[in-house]
Design an enzyme around this catalytic site. Structure first.
Site, PDB file in Angstrom:
ATOM      1  N   TRP A  28       0.629  -1.351  -0.220  1.00 32.26           N
ATOM      2  CA  TRP A  28       0.168  -0.387   0.509  1.00 32.26           C
ATOM      3  C   TRP A  28       1.199   1.560  -0.004  1.00 32.26           C
ATOM      4  O   TRP A  28       1.983   1.193   0.616  1.00 32.26           O
ATOM      5  CB  TRP A  28      -0.864  -0.505   0.967  1.00 32.26           C
ATOM      6  N   ASP A  52       1.108  -8.952  -1.187  1.00 24.75           N
ATOM      7  CA  ASP A  52      -0.131  -8.358  -1.293  1.00 24.75           C
ATOM      8  C   ASP A  52      -0.257  -6.781  -2.162  1.00 24.75           C
ATOM      9  O   ASP A  52       0.313  -5.975  -1.307  1.00 24.75           O
ATOM     10  CB  ASP A  52      -0.275  -8.313   0.514  1.00 24.75           C
ATOM     11  N   TYR A  57      -4.377   0.378  -5.221  1.00 21.92           N
ATOM     12  CA  TYR A  57      -2.606   0.724  -4.552  1.00 21.92           C
ATOM     13  C   TYR A  57      -2.370   1.040  -6.171  1.00 21.92           C
ATOM     14  O   TYR A  57      -1.568   1.405  -6.107  1.00 21.92           O
ATOM     15  CB  TYR A  57      -2.518  -0.403  -4.252  1.00 21.92           C
ATOM     16  N   HIS A 115     -11.986  -5.937  -0.816  1.00 25.39           N
ATOM     17  CA  HIS A 115     -11.187  -5.406  -0.474  1.00 25.39           C
ATOM     18  C   HIS A 115     -11.927  -4.734   1.389  1.00 25.39           C
ATOM     19  O   HIS A 115     -11.449  -4.958   2.515  1.00 25.39           O
ATOM     20  CB  HIS A 115     -10.445  -3.739  -0.968  1.00 25.39           C
ATOM     21  N   SER A 194      -1.459  -3.076   8.155  1.00 30.44           N
ATOM     22  CA  SER A 194      -0.631  -2.369   9.051  1.00 30.44           C
ATOM     23  C   SER A 194      -0.222  -2.770  10.303  1.00 30.44           C
ATOM     24  O   SER A 194      -0.514  -1.892  12.261  1.00 30.44           O
ATOM     25  CB  SER A 194      -1.367  -0.899   9.334  1.00 30.44           C
ATOM     26  N   LYS A 236       4.504  -3.236   5.125  1.00 31.63           N
ATOM     27  CA  LYS A 236       4.492  -2.591   4.686  1.00 31.63           C
ATOM     28  C   LYS A 236       6.219  -1.996   4.664  1.00 31.63           C
ATOM     29  O   LYS A 236       6.578  -1.323   5.627  1.00 31.63           O
ATOM     30  CB  LYS A 236       3.497  -1.488   3.857  1.00 31.63           C
ATOM     31  N   THR A 238      10.316  -0.007   2.080  1.00 26.94           N
ATOM     32  CA  THR A 238      10.033  -0.423   1.274  1.00 26.94           C
ATOM     33  C   THR A 238      11.862  -0.064   1.103  1.00 26.94           C
ATOM     34  O   THR A 238      11.799  -0.979   0.038  1.00 26.94           O
ATOM     35  CB  THR A 238      10.227   1.457   0.261  1.00 26.94           C
ATOM     36  N   ASN A 246      12.353  -6.298   8.965  1.00 27.40           N
ATOM     37  CA  ASN A 246      11.137  -7.184   9.496  1.00 27.40           C
ATOM     38  C   ASN A 246      10.986  -8.329   9.180  1.00 27.40           C
ATOM     39  O   ASN A 246      10.578  -9.305  10.434  1.00 27.40           O
ATOM     40  CB  ASN A 246       9.907  -6.714   8.643  1.00 27.40           C
TER      41      ASN A 246
END
Length: 280
Positions: A28, A52, A57, A115, A194, A236, A238, A246
């Site tokens: 997202w 995901d 998105y 969703h 989240s 999430k 990047t 993570n």
């Protein structure tokens, strides 16, 4: 100081609660095409096997490009996308799901989610379309997202295909006990989006103390707590550093006292709260 115990010691694959890898990559707001593709490639080559995305998105093509770039077979990737609330009428589900597959550059997705139960969602009509896609082999599993306990029960009752998962916002600051109990009663997996509460977990004193004791980030503690609860998480990330951090949560074991301390946090801090949400 945060240690990175993934260096040279990465798990070979994510542990699974069913067929869904327990740790995935959320995409997202990862809208820059090249960055998104590289994020997906980096995650897969780090060891992630769960990606995901969603129609809304606007990055399905980039996600597909990232899977293509990675030195990982498509069949080894658990890929999920979601049908947006304006596309949940039967014919729109069928049309836009196939468009999603085209953008992703794949013949099927491992799970297709409703969703939100909002706007054009009709339990029987919408889930009938999902069943048709399943029968055609274009989706391996049916999922729902942001469903309350009563909506989980209704979807389970009307769907001809078992509901694999309910994806909801879930983290130590929003434990969603009632949703988790409802899903357990219907043998439905819970997937947490989240899972770091958009960064709020970094400011929670209980998580800070546990993280300091282990020499890891609060993110790892939050993700490890979710895993202990049997919840699949899709944080999430990047940057490669965050992707790897993570991933390191998979090797973090929390004690019973630490889990109890997190359970005792008296906060219900919802980060995602649109007006069309079923609880509004």
């Amino acid at each position: 100081m945060v240690t990175d115990d993934t260096d040279g010691n990465e798990p070979e694959s994510s542990p699974t609660a069913s067929d869904i890898p327990m740790l995935g990559l959320g995409t997202w707001q990862n809208e820059d095409p090249d960055q998104c593709a590289e994020t997906v490639r980096t995650a897969l080559e780090t060891g992630y096997r769960h990606i995901d995305t969603a129609q809304i998105y606007d990055n399905e093509a980039a996600v597909g490009e990232g899977i293509e770039r990675a030195d990982v077979d498509r069949e080894d990737v658990f890929l999920a996308t979601k049908i947006w609330i304006s596309n949940l009428a039967r014919e729109d589900v069928l049309k836009t799901a196939r468009e999603s597959l085209d953008r992703l550059g794949v013949e099927y997705v491992d799970v297709l989610y409703v969703h939100w139960p909002a706007r054009t969602y009709d339990p029987e009509e919408t889930l009938e379309a999902f069943t048709e896609l399943h029968e055609e082999g274009q989706i391996e599993n049916v999922g729902v997202s942001n469903f309350l306990p009563e909506q989980v029960a209704e979807a389970t009752a009307v769907s001809d295909v078992p509901i694999l998962a309910n994806q909801v916002e879930l983290h130590p600051l929003l434990p969603q006990d009632d949703v988790r109990e409802a899903c357990a009663a219907h043998d439905i997996e819970v997937v947490a989006y989240s899972p770091l509460a958009r960064g709020a977990v970094f400011d929670e004193p209980v998580l800070q103390e546990i993280a300091a004791d282990h020499g890891v980030s609060e993110a790892r503690v939050s993700l490890a707590w979710l895993r202990e609860k049997g919840v699949i998480a899709i944080p999430k990330a990047t940057s490669e550093a965050h992707i790897r951090d993570n991933w390191g949560s998979l090797s973090l074991e929390l004690s019973a006292d630490e889990i109890d301390a997190i359970d005792a946090i008296e906060t219900n801090d919802r980060q995602v709260d649109p007006g069309f949400a079923p609880w509004n």
